[in-house]
Design a protein around this motif. Structure first.
Motif, PDB file in Angstrom:
ATOM      1  N   ARG A 193       0.842  -1.193   0.000  1.00 50.93           N
ATOM      2  CA  ARG A 193       0.000   0.000   0.000  1.00 50.93           C
ATOM      3  C   ARG A 193       0.870   1.234   0.000  1.00 50.93           C
ATOM      4  O   ARG A 193       1.863   1.305   0.724  1.00 50.93           O
ATOM      5  CB  ARG A 193      -0.895  -0.039   1.231  1.00 50.93           C
ATOM      6  N   ILE A 194       0.489   2.224  -0.797  1.00 53.40           N
ATOM      7  CA  ILE A 194       1.258   3.455  -0.805  1.00 53.40           C
ATOM      8  C   ILE A 194       1.004   4.219   0.485  1.00 53.40           C
ATOM      9  O   ILE A 194       0.006   4.013   1.171  1.00 53.40           O
ATOM     10  CB  ILE A 194       0.940   4.347  -2.027  1.00 53.40           C
ATOM     11  N   ARG A 209      -7.569   5.003  -3.272  1.00 57.25           N
ATOM     12  CA  ARG A 209      -7.743   3.873  -4.201  1.00 57.25           C
ATOM     13  C   ARG A 209      -7.095   2.616  -3.629  1.00 57.25           C
ATOM     14  O   ARG A 209      -7.687   1.532  -3.663  1.00 57.25           O
ATOM     15  CB  ARG A 209      -7.095   4.185  -5.543  1.00 57.25           C
ATOM     16  N   ASP A 210      -5.866   2.758  -3.161  1.00 55.82           N
ATOM     17  CA  ASP A 210      -5.159   1.597  -2.611  1.00 55.82           C
ATOM     18  C   ASP A 210      -5.860   1.055  -1.374  1.00 55.82           C
ATOM     19  O   ASP A 210      -5.896  -0.154  -1.148  1.00 55.82           O
ATOM     20  CB  ASP A 210      -3.709   1.956  -2.284  1.00 55.82           C
ATOM     21  N   ARG A 240      -8.581  -1.196  -2.457  1.00 52.37           N
ATOM     22  CA  ARG A 240      -8.065  -2.494  -2.893  1.00 52.37           C
ATOM     23  C   ARG A 240      -7.668  -3.360  -1.689  1.00 52.37           C
ATOM     24  O   ARG A 240      -7.949  -4.556  -1.656  1.00 52.37           O
ATOM     25  CB  ARG A 240      -6.869  -2.306  -3.816  1.00 52.37           C
ATOM     26  N   VAL A 241      -7.013  -2.746  -0.708  1.00 52.70           N
ATOM     27  CA  VAL A 241      -6.571  -3.486   0.477  1.00 52.70           C
ATOM     28  C   VAL A 241      -7.775  -4.045   1.235  1.00 52.70           C
ATOM     29  O   VAL A 241      -7.725  -5.156   1.760  1.00 52.70           O
ATOM     30  CB  VAL A 241      -5.694  -2.585   1.379  1.00 52.70           C
ATOM     31  N   LYS A 242      -8.863  -3.296   1.266  1.00 52.27           N
ATOM     32  CA  LYS A 242     -10.065  -3.762   1.961  1.00 52.27           C
ATOM     33  C   LYS A 242     -10.591  -5.066   1.367  1.00 52.27           C
ATOM     34  O   LYS A 242     -11.322  -5.796   2.017  1.00 52.27           O
ATOM     35  CB  LYS A 242     -11.174  -2.718   1.895  1.00 52.27           C
ATOM     36  N   ALA A 280      -7.545  -1.013 -11.230  1.00 51.81           N
ATOM     37  CA  ALA A 280      -6.121  -0.664 -11.186  1.00 51.81           C
ATOM     38  C   ALA A 280      -5.626  -0.196 -12.555  1.00 51.81           C
ATOM     39  O   ALA A 280      -4.895   0.801 -12.646  1.00 51.81           O
ATOM     40  CB  ALA A 280      -5.299  -1.860 -10.701  1.00 51.81           C
ATOM     41  N   GLU A 281      -6.013  -0.893 -13.604  1.00 53.05           N
ATOM     42  CA  GLU A 281      -5.596  -0.508 -14.962  1.00 53.05           C
ATOM     43  C   GLU A 281      -6.135   0.875 -15.315  1.00 53.05           C
ATOM     44  O   GLU A 281      -5.437   1.705 -15.898  1.00 53.05           O
ATOM     45  CB  GLU A 281      -6.088  -1.531 -15.980  1.00 53.05           C
TER      46      GLU A 281
END
Length: 168
Positions: free
Chosen positions: A3-4, A25-26, A29-31, A106-107
């Motif tokens: 994660r950033i 955003r990250d 995704r992590v969730k 992500a893309e």
């Protein structure tokens, strides 16, 4: 996934805005890390039958599409929603694997980072909003950060209800 951090690499306005959107955003995704396909499709809140992890990720993806491509660039709206089904992006998400939705998000994020990097924050959107105002790119970044962060809170609730996982 790494994660950033939410600390920008520089302290100019663009770096701060883009870092916070990327961080949000990250976080989304992590969730979703480690969630089973079945759990990604579960709607646990009786008053919100469309609120699933899959639905929220797909919603975030299509919200960014709308603000960057439809409003900012002025392209035709080819989103999945209709007047009869304005939340269709959330409804149809359960028909796709969560991994696919995350990959597409992500893309798309990579493409939008490039779009943002190539435009001034003061650039006005080609299409006006409902109130007739042409927002600038800065406002779009702020709005998307707010939208993503708000839905991250929803994902927090769903994830804790699904398997007890809590986090930032």
């Amino acid at each position: 996934m790494t994660r950033i951090d939410d600390m920008p690499p520089a302290w100019d306005e663009r770096s701060q805005l883009t870092t916070f959107l990327d961080y949000a955003r990250d976080t989304a995704r992590v969730k979703c890390e480690g969630v089973s396909a079945e759990n990604a499709r579960k709607a646990l809140l009786p008053g919100s039958p469309l609120m699933t992890l899959s639905g929220l990720i797909n919603h975030l993806r299509w919200v960014e599409y709308y603000w960057f491509q439809v409003v900012f660039l002025g392209e035709e709206d080819e989103g999945p929603w209709t007047e009869e089904d304005p939340d269709r992006e959330m409804r149809i998400a359960v028909d796709f694997p969560l991994t696919q939705l995350l990959d597409e998000y992500a893309e798309q994020s990579v493409r939008y980072r490039e779009l943002v990097a190539g435009n001034s924050l003061d650039t006005k959107a080609k299409r006006a909003g409902r109130d007739g105002v042409h927002v600038d790119l800065r406002w779009i970044l702020l709005h998307l950060t707010e939208e993503t962060a708000r839905h991250n809170g929803h994902m927090d609730i769903l994830r804790e209800m699904l398997d007890g996982t809590t986090g930032d």
